[in-house]
Design a protein around this motif. Structure first.
Motif, PDB file in Angstrom:
ATOM      1  N   ARG A  24       0.845  -1.188   0.000  1.00 39.44           N
ATOM      2  CA  ARG A  24       0.000   0.000   0.000  1.00 39.44           C
ATOM      3  C   ARG A  24       0.881   1.239   0.000  1.00 39.44           C
ATOM      4  NH1 ARG A  24      -2.810   2.874   4.097  1.00 39.44           N
ATOM      5  NH2 ARG A  24      -1.808   1.665   5.713  1.00 39.44           N
ATOM      6  N   GLY A  25       0.397   2.300  -0.651  1.00 42.24           N
ATOM      7  CA  GLY A  25       1.134   3.551  -0.663  1.00 42.24           C
ATOM      8  C   GLY A  25       0.208   4.737  -0.605  1.00 42.24           C
ATOM      9  N   TRP A  29       4.646   7.852   1.200  1.00 43.75           N
ATOM     10  CA  TRP A  29       4.747   6.784   2.195  1.00 43.75           C
ATOM     11  C   TRP A  29       4.326   5.441   1.634  1.00 43.75           C
ATOM     12  CZ3 TRP A  29       7.074   8.221   6.673  1.00 43.75           C
ATOM     13  CH2 TRP A  29       7.206   9.602   6.884  1.00 43.75           C
ATOM     14  N   LEU A  30       5.031   4.388   2.073  1.00 42.58           N
ATOM     15  CA  LEU A  30       4.734   3.023   1.628  1.00 42.58           C
ATOM     16  C   LEU A  30       4.619   2.101   2.835  1.00 42.58           C
ATOM     17  CD1 LEU A  30       7.222   2.582  -1.369  1.00 42.58           C
ATOM     18  CD2 LEU A  30       4.723   2.426  -1.513  1.00 42.58           C
ATOM     19  N   TRP A  31       3.700   1.150   2.771  1.00 39.07           N
ATOM     20  CA  TRP A  31       3.545   0.160   3.839  1.00 39.07           C
ATOM     21  C   TRP A  31       3.875  -1.223   3.302  1.00 39.07           C
ATOM     22  CZ3 TRP A  31       0.867   4.613   3.487  1.00 39.07           C
ATOM     23  CH2 TRP A  31       0.746   5.389   4.653  1.00 39.07           C
ATOM     24  N   LEU A  39       9.349   5.922   4.438  1.00 37.38           N
ATOM     25  CA  LEU A  39       9.359   7.189   3.708  1.00 37.38           C
ATOM     26  C   LEU A  39      10.062   6.934   2.367  1.00 37.38           C
ATOM     27  CD1 LEU A  39       8.942  10.219   3.480  1.00 37.38           C
ATOM     28  CD2 LEU A  39      10.896  10.565   4.997  1.00 37.38           C
ATOM     29  N   ASP A  40       9.391   7.236   1.268  1.00 33.63           N
ATOM     30  CA  ASP A  40       9.881   6.835  -0.051  1.00 33.63           C
ATOM     31  C   ASP A  40      10.606   7.966  -0.775  1.00 33.63           C
ATOM     32  OD1 ASP A  40      10.371   5.667  -2.445  1.00 33.63           O
ATOM     33  OD2 ASP A  40       8.279   5.545  -3.101  1.00 33.63           O
ATOM     34  N   THR A  47       9.744   7.585 -10.983  1.00 32.53           N
ATOM     35  CA  THR A  47       8.557   7.504 -11.855  1.00 32.53           C
ATOM     36  C   THR A  47       7.292   8.058 -11.195  1.00 32.53           C
ATOM     37  OG1 THR A  47       7.948   5.282 -11.124  1.00 32.53           O
ATOM     38  CG2 THR A  47       9.442   5.437 -13.000  1.00 32.53           C
ATOM     39  N   CYS A  48       7.132   7.809  -9.887  1.00 30.69           N
ATOM     40  CA  CYS A  48       5.882   8.194  -9.225  1.00 30.69           C
ATOM     41  C   CYS A  48       5.907   9.678  -8.884  1.00 30.69           C
ATOM     42  CB  CYS A  48       5.663   7.347  -7.974  1.00 30.69           C
ATOM     43  SG  CYS A  48       5.734   5.581  -8.309  1.00 30.69           S
ATOM     44  N   SER A  49       5.771  10.515  -9.907  1.00 29.40           N
ATOM     45  CA  SER A  49       5.918  11.966  -9.748  1.00 29.40           C
ATOM     46  C   SER A  49       4.924  12.531  -8.746  1.00 29.40           C
ATOM     47  CB  SER A  49       5.688  12.680 -11.077  1.00 29.40           C
ATOM     48  OG  SER A  49       6.061  11.885 -12.155  1.00 29.40           O
ATOM     49  N   LEU A  50       3.702  12.007  -8.744  1.00 30.23           N
ATOM     50  CA  LEU A  50       2.671  12.539  -7.848  1.00 30.23           C
ATOM     51  C   LEU A  50       2.580  11.733  -6.559  1.00 30.23           C
ATOM     52  CD1 LEU A  50      -0.168  13.200 -10.472  1.00 30.23           C
ATOM     53  CD2 LEU A  50       1.584  14.797  -9.683  1.00 30.23           C
ATOM     54  N   GLY A  51       3.561  10.900  -6.293  1.00 33.54           N
ATOM     55  CA  GLY A  51       3.513  10.041  -5.117  1.00 33.54           C
ATOM     56  C   GLY A  51       2.636   8.832  -5.388  1.00 33.54           C
ATOM     57  N   HIS A  52       2.323   8.093  -4.325  1.00 31.29           N
ATOM     58  CA  HIS A  52       1.542   6.866  -4.476  1.00 31.29           C
ATOM     59  C   HIS A  52       0.069   7.148  -4.283  1.00 31.29           C
ATOM     60  CE1 HIS A  52       5.261   4.577  -4.570  1.00 31.29           C
ATOM     61  NE2 HIS A  52       5.676   5.337  -3.564  1.00 31.29           N
TER      62      HIS A  52
END
Ligand SMILES: *Cc1c(COP(=O)(O)O)cnc(C)c1O
Length: 405
Positions: A24-25, A29-31, A39-40, A47-52
């Motif tokens: 999950r993200g 933040w990622l779990w 903390l990512d 690649t994940c410009s807008l976060g998760h």
């Protein structure tokens, strides 16, 4: 943490995977599967410009999935035309070709270079110049263009027609070009990253790129930038070339464009707009789903004023890292980079290597990357907040304390 590090899987051994599986993200933040929160500062390798799990991306992509996902390029694709229009409006380019990855975008640029060499410069065996320490991808031609022999070993014969110069070294490129062009046209293009990412986070210098632009104009050689990592706002400008004050004739993008979804593109100015129907193609390239992802990323970066956030957070990271260097002068050497692509360089004579620091950071619940043996790469989502940057710096310091004990 997660399953055992040596757990056998049915996957080929192309990666030394860390024994963590994320389930999950949210934002930066990622779990993981055990509920640990990280903390990512890797963001799926920039690649994940807008976060998760970004709200706008979820909304737009759910709508798109429910409407239409793929039709092929045998037909007009409005989402593709709209993304191309946005890219052209917001860059120096006039036309766009869509594909699925960075390597594929660079392959397109290599074929384009060859066609330019044959058609415009009348060269029988056109040569492409590339920089040492560069990284252009893992497919065979992109690999052959990559100036790091460690990636070549065991995969010969490589694709012919690549010659290498030293990055940021004016004499090196001049000498190579003069030698190759001494008895008439031989060179089709120069393919180069404005800032080398994988090769150690090496920013190009303005003085080198200004001279490179002049040389390319003088010899009528195409100047192509590989912006797969830095393009799409990661530098704090839309494009890396804006950092250098030099425009390329064509450039490639991929990583940040889809916010974590597979999409790549080759963008060209008019003089490099040379493909005709049948010359090049990609079955999945520019499908409605991928292009909707790209469009949403572009619009959200605009709406949320993320260019200025990247600039501010980049400065905050730089000054925090400078402070860390002062505290750990035996381990750390310098910080370099643009915007939210920052490299923390480890002292050559220190026993510390980047991989150790990456592993120590995981114990502190911080995800960072490496770029070679001695450089740690910090490439968080463009949405990162000032508080989150503070946390990166605190956790990085704890990791350094743990590794220097
Ligand atoms: C990651 C990267 C590539 C390769 O992209 P893929 O999507 O992995 O094929 C090419 N060039 C640069 C500068 C990159 O950072």
């Amino acid at each position: 943490m997660g399953s055992s590090p040596t757990a056998p899987t049915a996957l080929m051994e192309t990666y030394n995977r860390l024994p963590i599986a994320f389930t999950r993200g949210k934002g930066c933040w990622l779990w993981d599967s055990n509920g640990n929160c990280f903390l990512d500062a890797v963001a799926g390798i920039a690649t994940c410009s807008l976060g998760h799990s970004d709200r706008a991306l979820r909304r737009e992509l759910s709508k798109q999935l429910n409407r239409l996902q793929h039709v092929s390029n045998l037909f007009r694709i409005p989402e593709q035309e709209e993304l191309a229009k946005w890219l052209v409006k917001n860059s120096c380019a006039q036309k766009v070709f869509f594909c699925n990855s960075g390597a594929e975008a660079n392959e397109a640029s290599i074929k384009l270079s060859r066609k330019y060499g044959h058609l415009i410069r009348n060269i029988e065996n056109p040569i492409i110049l590339s920089a040492k320490s560069s990284f252009h991808g893992r497919t065979l031609a992109a690999l052959s263009a990559t100036g790091q022999t460690k990636y070549h070993e065991g995969f010969g014969p490589l694709v012919k027609g690549f010659e290498f110069f030293s990055f940021n070294d004016i004499q090196s490129i001049e000498r190579l070009l003069y030698r190759l062009e001494a008895e008439g046209p031989k060179v089709a293009s120069v393919l180069i990253e404005p800032i080398q990412g994988e090769g150690g986070v090496n920013p190009g210098t303005k003085i080198f790129f200004k001279r490179l632009r002049e040389l390319c104009d003088e010899y009528k050689v195409l100047l192509i930038f590989d912006e797969v990592q830095i393009g799409m706002a990661r530098s704090g400008h839309w494009w890396g070339y804006q950092e250098l004050g030099v425009e390329p004739d064509a450039f490639t993008i991929a990583k940040g464009l889809g916010g974590g979804h597979a999409i790549g593109a080759l963008l060209v100015k008019e003089k490099a707009d040379l493909f005709s129907p049948g010359d090049h193609a990609s079955t999945f390239g520019g499908n409605p789903f991928a292009c909707k992802a790209g469009l949403t990323v572009a619009k959200e970066i605009e709406k949320r004023k993320l260019l200025s956030n990247v600039q501010a957070r980049g400065k905050q990271i730089t000054s925090g890292l400078v402070q860390l260097i002062n505290e750990f002068p035996h381990e750390l050497k310098e910080v370099r980079g643009w915007g939210l692509l920052q490299g923390l360089v480890i002292q050559e004579d220190s026993t510390l290597i980047a991989e150790q620091l990456v592993k120590a950071a995981i114990k502190e619940r911080l995800l960072i990357g490496s770029a070679g043996r001695k450089v740690v790469r910090i490439i968080p989502p463009l949405t990162i907040t000032s508080n989150e940057v503070k946390k990166i710096l605190i956790r990085l310091k704890s990791s350094l304390i743990a590794t220097s004990k």
